[in-house]
Design an enzyme around this catalytic site. Sequence first.
Site: not given
Length: 183
Positions: A144, A157
């Site tokens: 990501s 995350y």
Amino acid sequence: MAQLDGQILIITGGTQGIGEAIAIHAASCGAAGIVLCGRQDEKGAAVVDALDQAGCPAQFVKADLSSETDCRKVVHTCDDRFGRVDGLVNAAADTRRGTLLDTTVEFWDHLFAVNVRAPFILSQECVQIMKREKTTGSIVNIISVAAYCGLHNLTAYSSTKGALSTFTKNIAHGLSPDRIRVN
């Protein structure tokens, strides 16, 4: 042109979102079999049905990727059903949010188990089969932009995606002599 003609794939997180889209696209590109995993039986059954209707044999494995045993079970199921693994897509991720101050150690550890340790275990198991079968395989790890920008509410995350990016580069280099691509 069928780019995945005859390939056997494992797709984590294949019951929804990016993983589901990858599974459906892989079937349309000629995959010969797909094992997908997720946490929800109903969603898994629906995707398997769609893949079967598209002419691609598929199997769902209910798995909690924070469990080492479940990770290994996914790969062993594929090997038992299809006799090999040609590709692994690590699309599953826990995307829940947390800042530095409200992220607990337990939550941090859980995200690392799902987002980093699971791809490690799954890759390890798949590569053993690829080497056993002398297959030129492929592993795709979905990262990501959060790995690079670290938004304040994505502390854990973002850290997991940064770790997954480094892991990907490392095994890509290490497996290149075996003609196993990692991206």
